[in-house]
Motif scaffolding. Structure first.
Motif, PDB file in Angstrom:
ATOM      1  N   HIS A 106       2.522 -33.417-108.672  1.00 57.47           N
ATOM      2  CA  HIS A 106       2.738 -34.844-108.421  1.00 57.47           C
ATOM      3  C   HIS A 106       2.450 -35.114-106.948  1.00 57.47           C
ATOM      4  O   HIS A 106       2.298 -34.180-106.150  1.00 57.47           O
ATOM      5  CB  HIS A 106       4.139 -35.295-108.855  1.00 57.47           C
ATOM      6  CG  HIS A 106       5.263 -34.763-108.034  1.00 57.47           C
ATOM      7  ND1 HIS A 106       5.452 -35.124-106.715  1.00 57.47           N
ATOM      8  CD2 HIS A 106       6.272 -33.901-108.328  1.00 57.47           C
ATOM      9  CE1 HIS A 106       6.526 -34.523-106.242  1.00 57.47           C
ATOM     10  NE2 HIS A 106       7.037 -33.757-107.201  1.00 57.47           N
ATOM     11  N   ALA A 161       8.742 -37.668-116.141  1.00 60.48           N
ATOM     12  CA  ALA A 161       7.521 -38.273-116.704  1.00 60.48           C
ATOM     13  C   ALA A 161       6.574 -37.171-117.201  1.00 60.48           C
ATOM     14  O   ALA A 161       5.966 -37.287-118.270  1.00 60.48           O
ATOM     15  CB  ALA A 161       6.844 -39.143-115.649  1.00 60.48           C
ATOM     16  N   ASN A 162       6.470 -36.076-116.426  1.00 67.44           N
ATOM     17  CA  ASN A 162       5.601 -34.962-116.844  1.00 67.44           C
ATOM     18  C   ASN A 162       6.151 -34.284-118.103  1.00 67.44           C
ATOM     19  O   ASN A 162       5.399 -33.865-118.983  1.00 67.44           O
ATOM     20  CB  ASN A 162       5.481 -33.947-115.698  1.00 67.44           C
ATOM     21  CG  ASN A 162       4.511 -32.821-116.043  1.00 67.44           C
ATOM     22  OD1 ASN A 162       3.360 -33.073-116.370  1.00 67.44           O
ATOM     23  ND2 ASN A 162       4.979 -31.582-115.998  1.00 67.44           N
ATOM     24  N   SER A 209       3.878 -41.289-113.689  1.00 71.29           N
ATOM     25  CA  SER A 209       5.138 -41.226-112.925  1.00 71.29           C
ATOM     26  C   SER A 209       5.486 -42.604-112.363  1.00 71.29           C
ATOM     27  O   SER A 209       6.650 -43.017-112.371  1.00 71.29           O
ATOM     28  CB  SER A 209       5.019 -40.252-111.751  1.00 71.29           C
ATOM     29  OG  SER A 209       4.506 -39.027-112.169  1.00 71.29           O
ATOM     30  N   GLU A 244      12.062 -38.202-111.171  1.00 69.45           N
ATOM     31  CA  GLU A 244      11.333 -39.110-112.065  1.00 69.45           C
ATOM     32  C   GLU A 244       9.952 -38.540-112.403  1.00 69.45           C
ATOM     33  O   GLU A 244       9.493 -38.627-113.552  1.00 69.45           O
ATOM     34  CB  GLU A 244      11.212 -40.498-111.419  1.00 69.45           C
ATOM     35  CG  GLU A 244      12.544 -41.240-111.355  1.00 69.45           C
ATOM     36  CD  GLU A 244      12.578 -42.350-110.317  1.00 69.45           C
ATOM     37  OE1 GLU A 244      13.505 -43.184-110.393  1.00 69.45           O
ATOM     38  OE2 GLU A 244      11.715 -42.402-109.405  1.00 69.45           O
ATOM     39  N   ALA A 245       9.289 -37.958-111.405  1.00 73.42           N
ATOM     40  CA  ALA A 245       7.960 -37.386-111.660  1.00 73.42           C
ATOM     41  C   ALA A 245       8.079 -36.236-112.661  1.00 73.42           C
ATOM     42  O   ALA A 245       7.256 -36.077-113.564  1.00 73.42           O
ATOM     43  CB  ALA A 245       7.338 -36.901-110.354  1.00 73.42           C
TER      44      ALA A 245
END
Ligand SMILES: C/C=C/C(=O)SCCNC(=O)CCNC(=O)[C@H](O)C(C)(C)COP(=O)(O)OP(=O)(O)OC[C@H]1O[C@@H](n2cnc3c(N)ncnc32)[C@H](O)[C@@H]1OP(=O)(O)O
Ligand SMILES: NC(=O)C1=CN([C@@H]2O[C@H](COP(=O)(O)OP(=O)(O)OC[C@H]3O[C@@H](n4cnc5c(N)ncnc54)[C@H](OP(=O)(O)O)[C@@H]3O)[C@@H](O)[C@H]2O)C=CC1
Length: 445
Positions: free
Chosen positions: A144, A375-376, A208, A371-372
Motif C-alpha cells: 500500500h 481492504a486488501n 483502500s 484500513e489498507a
C-alpha cells in the motif's frame, strides 16, 4: 534482473535463494525529470501530454535503510496521482521530494533530479533492512502507498494523521512503476493468491481509498440500505465504491458518461445508473455561475431511481464541476465525502442546503495502515475484485497515463514491470475459478 525473474518463476526457490541473488546496480524505472518541470507552462491541463514527460530510465539502486524493503516489481498500475505528477499539477512533485529530503540523512536519498513514480505494486521481496522481522526475501507481496514516520503521537490513533504522512511514489521517490521499488516494510501486505501479478497490483490505492472514504468510520461509515451516489462509478475509485456499496447492502446510484460504462455498472449488480452525458446535466451556466435548476433535475432523476428517496452518502471526487449538485441532492443529515477535485479544487456550493439540512462534508485521503490491510483482505477473500481493463508494458506507461488523463479507460489500467506476460503468479486456482467472471469483468472493454 534475469536471476531475479528466474527465481520468481521457479516453484522451488527458497527464501535463501532470493537472499543470495546479487542485486543489480541499476534498474529500469518510469520517471519525470526535474529539469522538465516547466515543460508544459502555458498549456491547458488537457493538452499536457504524459507521453512527453514520462521517461523510462536506468536508475541506480537506492541504499536500503532500517525498516525498509527492496521489492522486485512484477506489475504495477496507473493511478491518477501519476497523471498529476506527469503534468506537474497542481504542483510539481519535486517540491515534495525536496521537503522530504530535509527531514533526515536517510530521507535525503529521495531528493533527486528524477522522480520514480507509481503507488501500487505486486511483486517479491528481495531484501529487508535492519529491524524487519515480519517479511523475508521471497515473500509474494503487494504494497500500500502510505508512508509515515510515526514519530509523533498525532498519528498513533490513525496513521493518516501523522504529520509526516506521504503517499509513496507521489510524495516519495522509488515508486512502483519500475523493476525494483523501495518501500517501508509496514507498507507490505500478502499478495492475494488467486490473482495474477497485474490483477493483484490493480486495486491497492483506489480500493483502500474507497474503503476509508465510504465504509470506514473515519469516512462515511456506510450502512445497509444507504443510498450512495457514486460519481465515476466505473472508474478507478468508483468501481470499488460500487462494489463496496453492493457488498455492504447499500443502494449505489452510479453516475457514468457512456452506455458502455452504464452497462459495466449494471453487470456489477447496480440497478440505478445515470448516464450524465446522455441526460446532459449542465451544473454550470458559465465558468462562475451554477444552475440550481440542473441540481434539481438531477435530484428528481435520483428520486425516480430510488422510489422517492434522497442520497445518504455522496462519494465525491470530480470536485468543482459536481460539488454543488452533490451537496444539493444529499438528504437531511446526510454525508458528502470527498477525496479529490479532478475538475478543480475551488468548490462552490449553496451553504444553506448544508447547514439548514444538517449535512456534513468529510475530507478523506487514502487509508490508514489498518484500513489498507482490511481492504486488501477483502480482495484476498474474493469479496471485492480487481477492475483491471487494459495492461501496458513499462515502456508504454506514458500512453497508459495518457488514457487515464483523457478518461479513455475503464476501471484500472495495469502495467507489467518484470512479469514477461499477463496471467502469471496465480497460486490458488480454486478460489480464482470461483470468481473468474468477476475478476475478468472489466477486461478488454
Ligand atoms: C493516494 C492518492 C491520492 C491522490 O491522488 S490525491 C490527488 C493528488 N494530490 C494533490 O492534488 C495535492 C497536491 N498537493 C498540494 O497541492 C499541496 O501540497 C497542498 C495544497 C496540499 C499543501 O500546500 P503546501 O504549500 O505544500 O503546504 P502548506 O501546508 O500550505 O505549507 C506551506 C507553509 O505554510 C505553513 N502553514 C500551513 N498551515 C498553516 C496555518 N494554518 N497557518 C500558518 N501557516 C501555515 C506551513 O508551515 C509551511 O511553512 P514553511 O514553508 O515555512 O514550512
Ligand atoms: N485522496 C486520495 O486518497 C485519492 C484521490 N484520488 C483522486 O481521485 C480522482 C479520481 O481518481 P480515479 O477514480 O482513480 O480516476 P479515474 O479517472 O479512473 O475515474 C474518475 C471518474 O470520474 C468521472 N469524472 C471525471 N471528471 C468528471 C467530471 N467533471 N464530472 C463528473 N464525473 C467526472 C469519470 O467517469 P465518467 O466519465 O464515466 O462519469 C472518471 O472515470 C483523481 O483526482 C485522483 O487523483 C484517487 C485516489 C486516492
Amino acid at each position: 534482473m534475469k536471476d531475479i525473474l528466474d527465481a520468481i518463476q521457479s516453484p522451488d526457490s527458497t527464501s535463501e535463494d532470493f537472499a543470495n541473488i546479487k542485486l543489480p546496480e541499476s534498474y529500469r524505472a518510469v520517471t519525470v525529470h526535474k529539469d522538465e518541470q516547466e515543460m508544459f507552462a502555458g498549456l491547458s491541463s488537457r493538452d499536457k501530454d504524459p507521453r512527453k514527460s514520462l521517461h523510462l530510465d536506468d536508475v541506480p539502486l537506492p541504499e536500503l535503510g532500517p525498516g525498509e524493503a527492496l521489492v522486485a516489481v512484477m506489475a504495477s498500475s496507473v493511478n491518477y496521482n501519476s497523471v498529476w505528477t506527469s503534468i506537474f499539477e497542481p504542483v510539481s512533485t519535486f517540491g515534495f521530494l525536496e521537503r522530504y529530503g530535509r527531514l533526515s540523512e536517510l530521507t535525503k536519498r529521495h531528493d533527486l533530479p528524477y522522480h520514480i513514480i507509481g503507488s501500487d505494486l505486486a511483486g517479491v521481496v528481495l531484501r529487508t533492512g535492519p529491524g524487519v522481522n515480519a517479511w523475508k526475501p521471497g515473500d509474494e507481496v503487494v504494497a500500500h502507498c502510505l508512508s509515515v514516520e510515526l514519530e509523533s503521537s498525532d498519528g498513533h490513533n490513525d496513521t493518516m494523521l501523522d504529520p509526516e504522512q506521504r503517499i509513496w511514489g507521489f510524495e516519495t521517490n522509488f515508486g512502483g512503476l519500475a523493476e525494483i521499488a523501495l518501500v517501508k516494510s509496514n507498507q507490505l501486505m500478502p499478495k492475494p493468491d488467486h490473482l495474477s501479478w497485474e490483477e493483484a497490483a490493480a486495486p491497492g490505492l483506489v480500493n483502500s481509498t474507497a474503503y476509508r472514504q465510504l465504509v470506514s468510520r473515519n469516512g462515511a461509515g456506510m450502512k445497509q440500505g444507504d443510498n450512495v451516489l457514486i460519481w465515476g462509478a466505473s472508474g478507478g475509485l468508483g468501481s470499488y465504491a460500487t462494489q463496496f456499496a453492493l457488498a455492504g447492502g447499500a443502494n449505489p446510484i452510479c453516475v457514468v458518461s457512456s452506455p458502455e460504462k452504464a452497462e459495466i455498472c449494471r453487470s456489477m449488480g447496480a440497478e440505478a445508473v445515470i448516464d450524465r452525458n446522455a441526460e446532459g446535466y449542465k451544473f454550470w451556466k458559465d465558468e462562475n455561475t451554477q444552475d440550481p435548476k440542473e441540481w434539481k433535475r438531477f435530484g428528481k432523476r435520483i428520486r425516480e431511481l430510488t422510489g422517492g428517496e434522497d442520497i445518504d452518502i455522496v462519494f465525491e471526487h470530480p470536485g468543482r464541476e459536481t460539488f454543488g449538485a452533490s451537496v444539493y441532492v444529499t438528504r437531511k443529515g446526510g454525508t458528502i465525502t470527498t477525496c479529490a477535485s479532478t475538475s478543480g479544487y475551488l468548490h462552490q456550493y449553496d451553504n444553506r442546503y448544508l447547514w439548514m439540512s444538517l449535512k456534513r462534508i468529510i475530507g478523506s485521503h487514502f487509508a490508514n495502515y489498518r484500513e489498507a490491510w482490511e481492504a486488501n483482505r477483502l480482495i484476498a477473500k474474493g469479496k471485492i475484485h480487481p477492475t483491471l481493463s487494459k495492461v501496458y508494458s513499462l515502456e508504454d506507461t506514458g500512453q497508459a497515463a495518457y488514457d487515464v488523463h483523457r478518461n479513455l479507460h475503464q476501471g484500472k489500467v495495469g502495467v507489467l514491470a518484470l512479469a514477461p506476460e499477463e496471467g502469471l503468479g496465480v497460486r490458488n486456482e480454486e478460489l480464482r475459478a470461483k470468481h473468474i467472471d468477476a475478476i475478468n469483468r472489466f477486461r478488454n472493454i
